[in-house]
Scaffold this motif. Structure first.
Motif, PDB file in Angstrom:
ATOM      1  N   GLU A  26       0.822  -1.207   0.000  1.00  0.00           N
ATOM      2  CA  GLU A  26       0.000   0.000   0.000  1.00  0.00           C
ATOM      3  C   GLU A  26       0.861   1.264   0.000  1.00  0.00           C
ATOM      4  O   GLU A  26       0.527   2.239  -0.675  1.00  0.00           O
ATOM      5  CB  GLU A  26      -0.936   0.012   1.217  1.00  0.00           C
ATOM      6  N   ARG A  27       1.959   1.250   0.738  1.00  0.00           N
ATOM      7  CA  ARG A  27       2.823   2.438   0.769  1.00  0.00           C
ATOM      8  C   ARG A  27       3.459   2.690  -0.582  1.00  0.00           C
ATOM      9  O   ARG A  27       3.596   3.828  -1.010  1.00  0.00           O
ATOM     10  CB  ARG A  27       3.913   2.291   1.826  1.00  0.00           C
ATOM     11  N   GLY A  28       3.857   1.629  -1.256  1.00  0.00           N
ATOM     12  CA  GLY A  28       4.438   1.785  -2.586  1.00  0.00           C
ATOM     13  C   GLY A  28       3.427   2.348  -3.565  1.00  0.00           C
ATOM     14  O   GLY A  28       3.759   3.212  -4.388  1.00  0.00           O
ATOM     15  N   LEU A  29       2.198   1.886  -3.461  1.00  0.00           N
ATOM     16  CA  LEU A  29       1.130   2.403  -4.315  1.00  0.00           C
ATOM     17  C   LEU A  29       0.918   3.889  -4.030  1.00  0.00           C
ATOM     18  O   LEU A  29       0.796   4.695  -4.960  1.00  0.00           O
ATOM     19  CB  LEU A  29      -0.159   1.612  -4.066  1.00  0.00           C
ATOM     20  N   GLY A  65      -9.585  17.469 -14.799  1.00  0.00           N
ATOM     21  CA  GLY A  65      -8.313  17.391 -15.508  1.00  0.00           C
ATOM     22  C   GLY A  65      -7.100  17.472 -14.601  1.00  0.00           C
ATOM     23  O   GLY A  65      -5.976  17.620 -15.073  1.00  0.00           O
ATOM     24  N   GLN A  66      -7.314  17.352 -13.287  1.00  0.00           N
ATOM     25  CA  GLN A  66      -6.199  17.437 -12.337  1.00  0.00           C
ATOM     26  C   GLN A  66      -5.530  16.080 -12.123  1.00  0.00           C
ATOM     27  O   GLN A  66      -4.420  16.015 -11.606  1.00  0.00           O
ATOM     28  CB  GLN A  66      -6.707  17.991 -11.001  1.00  0.00           C
ATOM     29  N   ILE A  67      -6.235  15.006 -12.460  1.00  0.00           N
ATOM     30  CA  ILE A  67      -5.674  13.655 -12.366  1.00  0.00           C
ATOM     31  C   ILE A  67      -5.813  13.006 -13.723  1.00  0.00           C
ATOM     32  O   ILE A  67      -6.891  13.015 -14.325  1.00  0.00           O
ATOM     33  CB  ILE A  67      -6.411  12.821 -11.285  1.00  0.00           C
ATOM     34  N   ASP A  68      -4.712  12.432 -14.203  1.00  0.00           N
ATOM     35  CA  ASP A  68      -4.690  11.763 -15.501  1.00  0.00           C
ATOM     36  C   ASP A  68      -5.543  10.486 -15.449  1.00  0.00           C
ATOM     37  O   ASP A  68      -5.390   9.667 -14.532  1.00  0.00           O
ATOM     38  CB  ASP A  68      -3.239  11.416 -15.859  1.00  0.00           C
ATOM     39  N   SER A  69      -6.428  10.320 -16.419  1.00  0.00           N
ATOM     40  CA  SER A  69      -7.348   9.176 -16.427  1.00  0.00           C
ATOM     41  C   SER A  69      -6.622   7.842 -16.502  1.00  0.00           C
ATOM     42  O   SER A  69      -7.011   6.872 -15.845  1.00  0.00           O
ATOM     43  CB  SER A  69      -8.323   9.291 -17.600  1.00  0.00           C
ATOM     44  N   LEU A  70      -5.558   7.766 -17.290  1.00  0.00           N
ATOM     45  CA  LEU A  70      -4.820   6.507 -17.403  1.00  0.00           C
ATOM     46  C   LEU A  70      -4.132   6.157 -16.088  1.00  0.00           C
ATOM     47  O   LEU A  70      -4.121   5.003 -15.663  1.00  0.00           O
ATOM     48  CB  LEU A  70      -3.796   6.582 -18.539  1.00  0.00           C
ATOM     49  N   ARG A  71      -3.578   7.177 -15.409  1.00  0.00           N
ATOM     50  CA  ARG A  71      -2.945   6.915 -14.109  1.00  0.00           C
ATOM     51  C   ARG A  71      -3.991   6.468 -13.094  1.00  0.00           C
ATOM     52  O   ARG A  71      -3.736   5.576 -12.292  1.00  0.00           O
ATOM     53  CB  ARG A  71      -2.194   8.157 -13.613  1.00  0.00           C
ATOM     54  N   LEU A  72      -5.177   7.064 -13.124  1.00  0.00           N
ATOM     55  CA  LEU A  72      -6.230   6.650 -12.194  1.00  0.00           C
ATOM     56  C   LEU A  72      -6.663   5.220 -12.488  1.00  0.00           C
ATOM     57  O   LEU A  72      -6.845   4.421 -11.562  1.00  0.00           O
ATOM     58  CB  LEU A  72      -7.431   7.597 -12.284  1.00  0.00           C
ATOM     59  N   GLU A  73      -6.799   4.877 -13.758  1.00  0.00           N
ATOM     60  CA  GLU A  73      -7.180   3.514 -14.116  1.00  0.00           C
ATOM     61  C   GLU A  73      -6.120   2.522 -13.636  1.00  0.00           C
ATOM     62  O   GLU A  73      -6.449   1.457 -13.091  1.00  0.00           O
ATOM     63  CB  GLU A  73      -7.346   3.407 -15.634  1.00  0.00           C
ATOM     64  N   THR A  74      -4.852   2.872 -13.799  1.00  0.00           N
ATOM     65  CA  THR A  74      -3.765   1.997 -13.342  1.00  0.00           C
ATOM     66  C   THR A  74      -3.814   1.839 -11.825  1.00  0.00           C
ATOM     67  O   THR A  74      -3.691   0.725 -11.292  1.00  0.00           O
ATOM     68  CB  THR A  74      -2.407   2.567 -13.779  1.00  0.00           C
ATOM     69  N   PHE A  75      -4.004   2.966 -11.125  1.00  0.00           N
ATOM     70  CA  PHE A  75      -4.115   2.925  -9.661  1.00  0.00           C
ATOM     71  C   PHE A  75      -5.265   2.011  -9.240  1.00  0.00           C
ATOM     72  O   PHE A  75      -5.107   1.166  -8.349  1.00  0.00           O
ATOM     73  CB  PHE A  75      -4.339   4.343  -9.124  1.00  0.00           C
ATOM     74  N   GLN A  76      -6.430   2.171  -9.868  1.00  0.00           N
ATOM     75  CA  GLN A  76      -7.591   1.375  -9.498  1.00  0.00           C
ATOM     76  C   GLN A  76      -7.364  -0.110  -9.772  1.00  0.00           C
ATOM     77  O   GLN A  76      -7.769  -0.959  -8.977  1.00  0.00           O
ATOM     78  CB  GLN A  76      -8.831   1.874 -10.231  1.00  0.00           C
ATOM     79  N   ASN A  77      -6.706  -0.433 -10.887  1.00  0.00           N
ATOM     80  CA  ASN A  77      -6.416  -1.839 -11.188  1.00  0.00           C
ATOM     81  C   ASN A  77      -5.480  -2.446 -10.148  1.00  0.00           C
ATOM     82  O   ASN A  77      -5.694  -3.570  -9.688  1.00  0.00           O
ATOM     83  CB  ASN A  77      -5.817  -1.980 -12.585  1.00  0.00           C
ATOM     84  N   LEU A  78      -4.430  -1.706  -9.786  1.00  0.00           N
ATOM     85  CA  LEU A  78      -3.493  -2.211  -8.784  1.00  0.00           C
ATOM     86  C   LEU A  78      -4.171  -2.346  -7.422  1.00  0.00           C
ATOM     87  O   LEU A  78      -3.999  -3.351  -6.727  1.00  0.00           O
ATOM     88  CB  LEU A  78      -2.271  -1.295  -8.685  1.00  0.00           C
ATOM     89  N   ALA A  79      -4.942  -1.337  -7.033  1.00  0.00           N
ATOM     90  CA  ALA A  79      -5.636  -1.382  -5.738  1.00  0.00           C
ATOM     91  C   ALA A  79      -6.626  -2.542  -5.709  1.00  0.00           C
ATOM     92  O   ALA A  79      -6.735  -3.249  -4.700  1.00  0.00           O
ATOM     93  CB  ALA A  79      -6.347  -0.055  -5.471  1.00  0.00           C
ATOM     94  N   SER A  80      -7.329  -2.767  -6.805  1.00  0.00           N
ATOM     95  CA  SER A  80      -8.275  -3.879  -6.875  1.00  0.00           C
ATOM     96  C   SER A  80      -7.544  -5.215  -6.750  1.00  0.00           C
ATOM     97  O   SER A  80      -7.991  -6.114  -6.024  1.00  0.00           O
ATOM     98  CB  SER A  80      -9.050  -3.807  -8.193  1.00  0.00           C
ATOM     99  N   SER A  81      -6.413  -5.355  -7.453  1.00  0.00           N
ATOM    100  CA  SER A  81      -5.627  -6.591  -7.355  1.00  0.00           C
ATOM    101  C   SER A  81      -5.147  -6.822  -5.932  1.00  0.00           C
ATOM    102  O   SER A  81      -5.119  -7.955  -5.444  1.00  0.00           O
ATOM    103  CB  SER A  81      -4.426  -6.535  -8.304  1.00  0.00           C
ATOM    104  N   MET A  82      -4.759  -5.736  -5.253  1.00  0.00           N
ATOM    105  CA  MET A  82      -4.296  -5.864  -3.875  1.00  0.00           C
ATOM    106  C   MET A  82      -5.436  -6.326  -2.966  1.00  0.00           C
ATOM    107  O   MET A  82      -5.224  -7.159  -2.084  1.00  0.00           O
ATOM    108  CB  MET A  82      -3.708  -4.528  -3.393  1.00  0.00           C
TER     109      MET A  82
END
Ligand code: ZN
Length: 95
Positions: A26-29, A65-82
């Motif tokens: 979680e800290r790395g994320l 437009g303050q958060i990049d959509s692709l970065r948010l999608e990547t974050f959500q995928n990693l968080a979901s996997s965790m």
């Protein structure tokens, strides 16, 4: 066996190993996605997944437009996997 850069450790393959569970990172994320963590402090719910909850400050920041959509999608995928990995290892854990 593959050595990771610096003191990050190694990746070892073993018979029967099909995947590496993402547990305890979680800290790395949070370090990799600081803008999402910062925005999430204003979410209405403390356990917000930033996917569908009302009052989600992260999605509002994405819409603005303050958060990049692709970065948010990547974050959500990693968080979901965790979350899935944690529940597979201990069904009593709910992240
Ligand atoms: Zn949220």
């Amino acid at each position: 066996m593959v050595a990771l850069p610096g003191d990050a450790g190694v990746i070892a393959d073993a018979p029967g190993l099909r995947s590496l569970p993402l547990v305890g990172h979680e800290r790395g994320l949070a370090r990799a996605f600081p803008e999402i963590v910062e925005a999430s402090r204003a979410c209405r719910f403390g356990d917000c997944t930033h996917t569908h909850e009302p009052g989600c400050a992260v999605r509002e920041a994405e819409d603005a437009g303050q958060i990049d959509s692709l970065r948010l999608e990547t974050f959500q995928n990693l968080a979901s996997s965790m979350r899935v990995s944690a529940q597979m290892l201990d069904p009593d854990v709910h992240l």
